[in-house]
Design a protein around this motif. Structure first.
Motif, mmCIF file in Angstrom:
data_model
loop_
_atom_site.group_PDB
_atom_site.id
_atom_site.type_symbol
_atom_site.label_atom_id
_atom_site.label_comp_id
_atom_site.label_asym_id
_atom_site.label_seq_id
_atom_site.Cartn_x
_atom_site.Cartn_y
_atom_site.Cartn_z
ATOM 1 N N UNK A 40 98.157 30.920 55.476
ATOM 2 C CA UNK A 40 98.126 31.154 57.288
ATOM 3 C C UNK A 40 96.806 30.514 57.474
ATOM 4 N N UNK A 41 96.722 29.164 57.917
ATOM 5 C CA UNK A 41 95.381 28.443 58.383
ATOM 6 C C UNK A 41 94.669 29.299 59.418
ATOM 7 N N UNK A 42 95.458 30.079 60.206
ATOM 8 C CA UNK A 42 94.495 30.799 61.180
ATOM 9 C C UNK A 42 93.794 31.821 60.647
ATOM 10 N N UNK A 43 94.090 32.223 59.494
ATOM 11 C CA UNK A 43 93.396 33.365 58.899
ATOM 12 C C UNK A 43 92.003 32.749 58.467
ATOM 13 N N UNK A 44 91.859 31.408 58.327
ATOM 14 C CA UNK A 44 90.825 30.924 57.874
ATOM 15 C C UNK A 44 89.732 30.903 59.054
ATOM 16 N N UNK A 45 90.329 30.676 60.350
ATOM 17 C CA UNK A 45 89.463 30.655 61.479
ATOM 18 C C UNK A 45 89.099 31.969 61.723
ATOM 19 N N UNK A 46 90.032 32.981 61.797
ATOM 20 C CA UNK A 46 89.677 34.355 62.244
ATOM 21 C C UNK A 46 88.800 35.007 61.202
ATOM 22 N N UNK A 47 88.735 34.562 60.092
ATOM 23 C CA UNK A 47 87.827 35.412 59.152
ATOM 24 C C UNK A 47 86.369 34.675 58.841
ATOM 25 N N UNK A 48 86.258 33.917 59.577
ATOM 26 C CA UNK A 48 85.067 32.838 59.447
ATOM 27 C C UNK A 48 83.703 33.597 59.920
ATOM 28 N N UNK A 49 84.136 34.657 60.500
ATOM 29 C CA UNK A 49 83.094 35.760 60.963
ATOM 30 C C UNK A 49 82.528 36.471 59.756
ATOM 31 N N UNK A 50 83.545 36.583 58.932
ATOM 32 C CA UNK A 50 83.142 37.542 57.869
ATOM 33 C C UNK A 50 82.302 36.585 56.840
#
Ligand SMILES: Nc1ncnc2c1ncn2[C@@H]1O[C@H](COP(=O)(O)OP(=O)(O)OP(=O)(O)O)[C@@H](O)[C@H]1O
Ligand SMILES: [Mg+2]
Lengths: 264, 252
Positions: A40-50
């Protein structure tokens, strides 16, 4: 006056139709495999904060930890040097057997190539995991892993060099009464020695890099410390391990590039 | 066969595995000290003949005697010792490019060394001096420490001749030694070969594509066509038309 015509390219060639089709197929395959694997590419974006948090902690390396990792760092480099050397010692005769242009039967080089191909299909981490099961945890296992990996890689690089050798001098020496060993020593080795050393150093470089992760499966060296500090969320220590690895690889790369340039 | 014959070729036939006949029932004798030019069209079998004489390949039928020895019987060490006495010069020089001229010349002597000495790269003082003399013979001494790949074609061939001199050969086979050289350089290299013959009393067989060079340098001319001997005469009695006939005959 008659002028010759420039040959015309067909429509397919002119607009690189074949290349376009291949690229389109690759894109479709890429998207399709993302879907199949559930990536899921969106996971990459949403977890960038981590990622930011991690970087934050890592940017405060705990330098005192360095004294703990000095020994494993040295061990890592030793494993790489030893493993590469052992692998090379076995790779040299194997390469001579596998080279097509040398004076021996198809059966010999055919079989040798087949065996060498099998060696090369083994990923080094998998190999390490298997060997840990056999030889137990520790740097010996790491060294054996790297030796086997180097053997596969170097024998291929070496037989390809051997196949580019000019056989003329060998023929001349044979005609003057030289034995096969004398021919190899005087007509073949001078042609390949430089490239052999260069490939040895290149493999050493690769091995220093991969020996830092072998510790992950218990095969000795720095990898163990990488794993421990991450498991304990001691990212400031992890940072030291990573920086030390980075520095080591860099030094080895610079050294080996320098030596390789000297050998040209 | 008389004692003065160094080489005797008796009804030799060579059939390659693909069925092509390289040599077809060819016979001739060579006297010690002769300088012979072998001429013939491309594919006539000249290289095949040379490679059969020093046993770089085996013949199918017939026999070859050198100094009275039937060479087809030689094996292993005997074969290598036999090859020491036969020098071979190639169109492509076959020097080791990365090595110095000196090392290349010394390597001509390797048949006289044990494997161990070769592995360690040890040559005797006597042979090093011999290498200097050989190079001096062909006017290449000034290049002693230069790398072989820094030389011109003609210079490389001279070094190859010096390498052959290290063998102290009885018989020298030169397979198109000047085919890739310009006319002036060719003359020079041919003179060096002639010197091997005159000064060192070596017997020399040389493949040539040039009728002029054959007539100028050789004592005797042998013509080959389709693997057969079609001409064999003293050079002094051969005319350019004779030699043209070797090339053109059979087609007309
Ligand atoms: N290794 C080989 N296998 C099969 N056929 C060969 C081989 N070597 C030579 N021949 C054939 O044997 C014949 C004689 O070849 P050879 O090389 O002796 O000719 P040549 O007179 O030296 O020609 P050139 O002037 O081109 O060097 C040719 O038809 C060639 O194709
Ligand atoms: Mg030829």
């Amino acid at each position: 006056m008659h002028t010759s015509e420039v040959p015309r390219r067909s429509f397919v060639k002119k607009y690189h139709i074949k290349g376009m089709i291949v690229i389109a197929i690759l894109i479709v395959l890429f998207l399709y495999s993302l879907k199949i694997c559930g990536v899921d590419p969106s996971l990459f974006v949403s977890n960038i904060a981590q990622f930011g948090v991690l970087i934050g902690q890592m940017s405060n390396p705990d330098w005192s930890y360095f004294s703990f990792i000095w020994d494993p760092l040295v061990q890592t480099v030793q494993m790489a040097i030893l493993g590469t050397t052992i692998g090379t010692i076995f790779a040299i005769p194997a390469a001579f057997l596998a080279a097509r242009n040398l004076d021996h039967s198809k059966v010999v080089h055919g079989t040798s190539r087949f065996v060498l191909d099998i060696f090369r299909t083994l990923p080094s981490l998998l190999l390490a995991a298997i060997l840990v099961a056999i030889f137990g945890i520790g740097p010996t296992t790491g060294t054996i892993t790297l030796a086997i990996f180097s053997f596969g890689m170097i024998s291929k690089l070496f037989y390809e060099v051997l196949e580019t050798v000019d056989m003329g001098p060998a023929e001349a020496m044979k005609a003057s009464g030289a034995s096969i060993i004398q021919i190899i020593r005087l007509a073949i080795i001078p042609q390949i020695a430089g490239q052999f050393c260069s490939f040895f150093l290149y493999t050493l470089e690769v091995n220093v890099r991969s020996s830092t992760v072998l510790g992950y499966v218990g095969a000795g060296g720095l990898g163990l410390y990488l794993q421990q500090t991450i498991d304990e969320f001691n990212y400031s220590e992890t940072a030291v391990v990573i920086l030390a690895t980075f520095a080591t690889v860099l030094v080895i790369d610079i050294l080996s590039n320098y030596l390789r340039r000297k050998l040209q | 066969m008389s004692d003065s014959d160094i080489l005797q070729v008796n009804h030799v036939t060579k059939v390659y595995p693909n069925g092509i006949k390289g040599l077809d029932d060819i016979s001739f004798n060579v006297k010690r000290g002769e300088f012979i030019a072998v001429v013939g069209l491309s594919g006539a079998g000249k290289s095949t003949l040379f490679r059969s004489i020093n046993r770089m390949q085996d013949i199918t039928n017939g026999e070859i005697f050198i100094n009275g020895t039937d060479i087809s019987k030689l094996k292993g060490k005997e074969l290598r010792h036999f090859r020491r006495k036969i020098g071979m010069i190639f169109q492509s020089f076959n020097l080791v490019n990365r090595l110095t001229v000196q090392k290349n010349v010394l390597s001509g002597r390797v048949g006289y060394y044990s494997t161990w000495k070769t592995i360690l790269g040890l040559y005797s003082k006597g042979d090093k001096e011999k290498a200097v003399r050989s190079l001096d013979h062909v006017n290449m001494l000034k290049k002693l420490y230069d790398r072989a790949d820094s030389l011109s074609g003609g210079q490389m061939q001279r070094v190859a001749i010096a390498r052959t001199m290290m063998q102290e050969p009885d018989l020298v086979l030169a397979d198109e030694p000047v085919a890739s050289l310009d006319p002036k350089t060719s003359e020079g290299v041919m003179k060096d070969l002639r010197n091997l013959n005159v000064k060192d009393h070596d017997t020399v067989l040389v493949n040539l594509h040039s009728i002029d060079l054959a007539l100028e340098f050789a004592d005797r001319i042998i013509g080959i066509r389709d693997g057969q001997l079609v001409f064999d005469k003293a050079a002094a009695q051969s005319t350019p038309d004779d030699l043209k006939e070797i090339y053109e005959g059979g087609n007309s």
